[in-house]
Design a protein around this motif. Structure first.
Motif, short mmCIF file in Angstrom:
data_model
loop_
_atom_site.label_atom_id
_atom_site.label_comp_id
_atom_site.label_asym_id
_atom_site.label_seq_id
_atom_site.Cartn_x
_atom_site.Cartn_y
_atom_site.Cartn_z
N GLY A 101 0.80 -1.23 0.00
CA GLY A 101 0.00 0.00 0.00
C GLY A 101 0.83 1.27 0.00
N PRO A 102 1.82 1.40 0.89
CA PRO A 102 2.61 2.64 0.90
C PRO A 102 3.49 2.83 -0.32
N LEU A 103 3.72 1.73 -1.09
CA LEU A 103 4.60 1.89 -2.24
C LEU A 103 4.00 2.80 -3.32
N LEU A 104 2.66 2.86 -3.43
CA LEU A 104 2.03 3.67 -4.46
C LEU A 104 2.28 5.18 -4.23
N PRO A 105 1.96 5.74 -3.05
CA PRO A 105 2.27 7.17 -2.85
C PRO A 105 3.77 7.45 -2.83
N LEU A 106 4.57 6.48 -2.32
CA LEU A 106 6.01 6.69 -2.31
C LEU A 106 6.55 6.73 -3.73
N GLY A 107 6.08 5.82 -4.59
CA GLY A 107 6.52 5.83 -5.99
C GLY A 107 6.09 7.11 -6.69
#
Length: 282
Positions: A101-107
């Motif tokens: 889940g956090p990878l999307l906003p981080l990317g």
């Protein structure tokens, strides 16, 4: 500061990742809060904060003349969103959701950093140079404001001086008008009329004895304010302009009809003798 105008291929994936991140974050927060439709407000607020920070970074916004506060706020918002996404995965007891889940906003954040770096103009001014130009602009605006203030002060002083001159002018006009009015109303001074002086009778000195030995009558003349010439003066005048004594005598008798003709003739003869002897009167 204007937005970067250079195109970059990274702009499309950055926008796509941002849209996916906003959708995923909104769904996760609504499900985590469990407030039904009202949870959308919380999710929308978090999305607005995250998108606003990205927009501020794209514009090169500064706080207190520095860029790092804006970047720090962006990373803090990203950490908060990532923490909520991890919490949501844990609540759902889904490890993959908690990790992915956090990878999307981080990317999306990383791709935006790359896109902004690629869109930045290499010939653009540095932060220090823009700060110097901003200081010069502020100084120039201060000088312009000070110049306008000085002009206003001079205009006020000039208006005050003109008002004083106008008042003095009106006072002087009123004073002159009052003086003319006073002169018109003053009584007219009339000089007293004195009686004419009485004619003064002066007896002329006796003439010399006639050639025959008989004394000639004394010649008298009456002298008034308009004094008349004596017979002797008339004789000298007419002898000079008449070639003969009879002509001079006739002219004098015509002027003085009351004069004694023998006395006039004697005066003419004496005047002729003086004229001939001296070669003219002196």
């Amino acid at each position: 500061m204007r937005m970067p105008t250079l195109k970059t291929p990274l702009l499309v994936p950055a926008i796509a990742l941002s849209a996916g991140s906003l959708a995923w974050t909104t769904w996760s927060l609504v499900d985590l809060v469990g407030a039904g439709p009202w949870g959308i407000t919380v999710a929308a607020g978090a999305d607005i904060i995250w998108a606003s920070v990205i927009w501020a970074e794209a514009r090169g916004l500064r706080i207190a003349g520095r860029r790092w506060p804006v970047a720090a706020i962006g990373w803090a918002a990203l950490v908060a969103v990532a923490a909520f996404l991890v919490w949501h995965g844990i609540e759902q007891q889904h490890a993959a959701m908690a990790v992915a889940g956090p990878l999307l906003p981080l990317g999306a954040k990383v791709v935006w950093l790359l896109a902004l770096a690629d869109m930045r103009d290499p010939a653009a001014l540095t932060d220090d140079e823009r700060a110097q130009l901003a200081a010069m602009e502020r100084a120039m605006r201060f000088d312009e404001a000070q110049h306008r203030y000085k002009l206003r002060r001079r205009e006020m002083d000039a208006e005050s001086l003109l008002a004083d001159v106008s008042v003095d002018f009106e006072i002087e006009l009123a004073r002159q008008e009052k003086g003319r009015e006073l002169a018109r109303r003053a009584p007219i001074a009339i000089a007293p009329i004195t009686p004419e002086q009485a004619p003064i009778t002066i007896a002329s000195t006796p003439e010399q004895a006639h050639a025959s030995g008989r004394p000639e009558p004394a010649v008298t003349s009456v002298i008034t304010d308009g004094e008349q010439k004596s017979i002797a003066d008339l004789a000298r005048d007419h002898v000079a302009i008449h070639p003969t004594n009879p002509a001079a005598t006739d002219a004098i008798c015509s002027l003085r009809p009351n004069a004694d003709r023998p006395s006039v003739a004697a005066a003419v003869r004496r005047a002729r003798q003086q004229l001939d002897t001296r070669g003219g009167y002196r």
